[in-house]
Design a protein around this motif. Sequence first.
Motif, PDB file in Angstrom:
ATOM      1  N   GLY A  62      16.947  -0.148   2.213  1.00 51.96           N
ATOM      2  CA  GLY A  62      15.822  -0.846   2.519  1.00 51.96           C
ATOM      3  C   GLY A  62      14.735  -0.376   1.680  1.00 51.96           C
ATOM      4  O   GLY A  62      13.528  -1.732   1.329  1.00 51.96           O
ATOM      5  N   ALA A  63      15.111   0.287   1.095  1.00 50.84           N
ATOM      6  CA  ALA A  63      13.986   0.590  -0.428  1.00 50.84           C
ATOM      7  C   ALA A  63      14.921   1.687  -1.798  1.00 50.84           C
ATOM      8  O   ALA A  63      15.656   2.000  -1.058  1.00 50.84           O
ATOM      9  N   ILE A  64      14.354   1.543  -2.992  1.00 45.96           N
ATOM     10  CA  ILE A  64      15.329   2.571  -3.947  1.00 45.96           C
ATOM     11  C   ILE A  64      14.007   2.213  -4.902  1.00 45.96           C
ATOM     12  O   ILE A  64      13.013   2.262  -4.928  1.00 45.96           O
ATOM     13  N   VAL A  65      14.156   3.936  -5.124  1.00 41.81           N
ATOM     14  CA  VAL A  65      13.190   5.047  -5.959  1.00 41.81           C
ATOM     15  C   VAL A  65      14.810   5.154  -7.577  1.00 41.81           C
ATOM     16  O   VAL A  65      15.082   6.065  -7.087  1.00 41.81           O
ATOM     17  N   HIS A  66      13.648   5.092  -9.112  1.00 43.80           N
ATOM     18  CA  HIS A  66      14.748   5.210  -9.777  1.00 43.80           C
ATOM     19  C   HIS A  66      12.890   6.180 -10.902  1.00 43.80           C
ATOM     20  O   HIS A  66      12.546   5.822 -11.239  1.00 43.80           O
ATOM     21  N   LEU A  67      14.034   7.194 -10.523  1.00 48.04           N
ATOM     22  CA  LEU A  67      13.682   8.574 -11.343  1.00 48.04           C
ATOM     23  C   LEU A  67      13.475   8.662 -13.044  1.00 48.04           C
ATOM     24  O   LEU A  67      14.852   8.110 -12.850  1.00 48.04           O
ATOM     25  N   HIS A  68      13.032   9.873 -14.233  1.00 48.22           N
ATOM     26  CA  HIS A  68      13.764   9.805 -14.677  1.00 48.22           C
ATOM     27  C   HIS A  68      12.954  12.151 -14.758  1.00 48.22           C
ATOM     28  O   HIS A  68      12.402  12.632 -16.037  1.00 48.22           O
ATOM     29  N   GLU A 117       0.813  -1.100   0.072  1.00 54.15           N
ATOM     30  CA  GLU A 117      -0.011  -0.031   0.363  1.00 54.15           C
ATOM     31  C   GLU A 117       0.802   1.161  -0.069  1.00 54.15           C
ATOM     32  O   GLU A 117       0.397   2.169  -0.649  1.00 54.15           O
ATOM     33  N   HIS A 118       1.960   0.778   0.839  1.00 54.74           N
ATOM     34  CA  HIS A 118       2.801   2.373   0.875  1.00 54.74           C
ATOM     35  C   HIS A 118       2.988   2.715  -0.783  1.00 54.74           C
ATOM     36  O   HIS A 118       3.350   3.701  -1.422  1.00 54.74           O
ATOM     37  N   ILE A 119       3.508   1.923  -0.903  1.00 56.43           N
ATOM     38  CA  ILE A 119       5.012   1.829  -2.345  1.00 56.43           C
ATOM     39  C   ILE A 119       4.187   2.238  -3.478  1.00 56.43           C
ATOM     40  O   ILE A 119       3.838   3.724  -3.869  1.00 56.43           O
ATOM     41  N   SER A 156      11.588  -0.068  -5.661  1.00 58.54           N
ATOM     42  CA  SER A 156      11.375  -1.565  -4.645  1.00 58.54           C
ATOM     43  C   SER A 156      11.610  -0.891  -3.682  1.00 58.54           C
ATOM     44  O   SER A 156      11.901   0.008  -2.866  1.00 58.54           O
ATOM     45  N   VAL A 157      11.032  -2.240  -2.744  1.00 62.51           N
ATOM     46  CA  VAL A 157      11.448  -1.930  -1.425  1.00 62.51           C
ATOM     47  C   VAL A 157      11.647  -3.544  -0.358  1.00 62.51           C
ATOM     48  O   VAL A 157      11.307  -4.564  -1.991  1.00 62.51           O
ATOM     49  N   LEU A 181       3.190   5.065 -11.972  1.00 62.23           N
ATOM     50  CA  LEU A 181       3.218   4.946 -10.812  1.00 62.23           C
ATOM     51  C   LEU A 181       2.397   5.624 -10.227  1.00 62.23           C
ATOM     52  O   LEU A 181       1.748   5.585  -8.790  1.00 62.23           O
ATOM     53  N   GLY A 182       1.829   6.346 -10.930  1.00 56.70           N
ATOM     54  CA  GLY A 182       0.102   6.580 -10.428  1.00 56.70           C
ATOM     55  C   GLY A 182      -1.108   6.148  -9.872  1.00 56.70           C
ATOM     56  O   GLY A 182      -2.312   6.372  -9.901  1.00 56.70           O
ATOM     57  N   HIS A 183      -1.037   5.083 -10.799  1.00 56.11           N
ATOM     58  CA  HIS A 183      -1.974   3.967 -10.785  1.00 56.11           C
ATOM     59  C   HIS A 183      -1.986   2.708 -10.796  1.00 56.11           C
ATOM     60  O   HIS A 183      -1.821   1.535 -11.457  1.00 56.11           O
ATOM     61  N   LEU A 184      -0.133   2.509  -9.578  1.00 57.08           N
ATOM     62  CA  LEU A 184      -0.739   1.567  -9.097  1.00 57.08           C
ATOM     63  C   LEU A 184      -1.377   0.487  -8.205  1.00 57.08           C
ATOM     64  O   LEU A 184      -1.729   0.971  -7.707  1.00 57.08           O
ATOM     65  N   ASP A 185      -1.538  -1.215  -8.355  1.00 53.32           N
ATOM     66  CA  ASP A 185      -2.511  -2.135  -7.700  1.00 53.32           C
ATOM     67  C   ASP A 185      -0.990  -2.662  -6.770  1.00 53.32           C
ATOM     68  O   ASP A 185      -0.489  -3.672  -7.261  1.00 53.32           O
ATOM     69  N   PRO A 186      -2.312  -2.488  -5.564  1.00 55.76           N
ATOM     70  CA  PRO A 186      -0.647  -3.171  -4.398  1.00 55.76           C
ATOM     71  C   PRO A 186      -0.565  -4.740  -4.733  1.00 55.76           C
ATOM     72  O   PRO A 186       0.393  -5.808  -4.513  1.00 55.76           O
TER      73      PRO A 186
END
Length: 213
Positions: A88-94, A8-10, A31-32, A47-52
């Motif tokens: 514990g987590a990684i964020v990759h953006l453009h 849910e948090h992702i 990722s987590v 990323l705006g419409h993710l399903d857990p």
Amino acid sequence: MNESMLREHICECGKSLYDRGLATGSSGNISVRLDDGWLLTPTNASLGHLDPAKLSKLDWQGNLISGDPASKEAFLHRAMYEERSGAGAIVHLHSTHSAAVSCMSGLDACDCIPALTAYFVMKIGKLPLIPYHRPGDPGLGNAIRGLAAKHNAVLLANHGPVVSGKNLEAALYATEELEETAKLFLLLRGHNPRALNDEQIEELRQVFKLDQT
């Protein structure tokens, strides 16, 4: 958080990035780390419409355990995790400003954005530039492995940042700080900006007990 809460948090964090224009279309991935593998946003997913329930769950060999097929950039995350046991987590953006800096020539490959603010030093530290690789090139994972042990964030040339943190909040905040500093860097080009000096940077490291390696 348990796995359900992390899923849910992702999705919440992904929507926040998307709503603020930091992740457009289906770009970017989050990722987590879990006790029994890791979660990653799926390929071609906004990323705006993710399903857990559809987030990709992988083992440490990169095999899909459940969910939709993983992002083709999964190996970026895996390489960073393998070198940074505390991540514990990684964020990759453009994201626009960070990606813009990644396209510039003449950058210092060892530290491609100067220490313009204390907060950049505290959240990112030195930011190395990884030479251009085409999307999906496995060689990019090896390039990340060569730097990730000493840096919690890297900038991929003509691509964007990969940022790790002890948890998702830390990775997210560091990514946002990088984007804002990249914006400052671009605004100040040609204006002879005053960056923090070595003594000021070392004071931050001592006072705030920074350990970005």
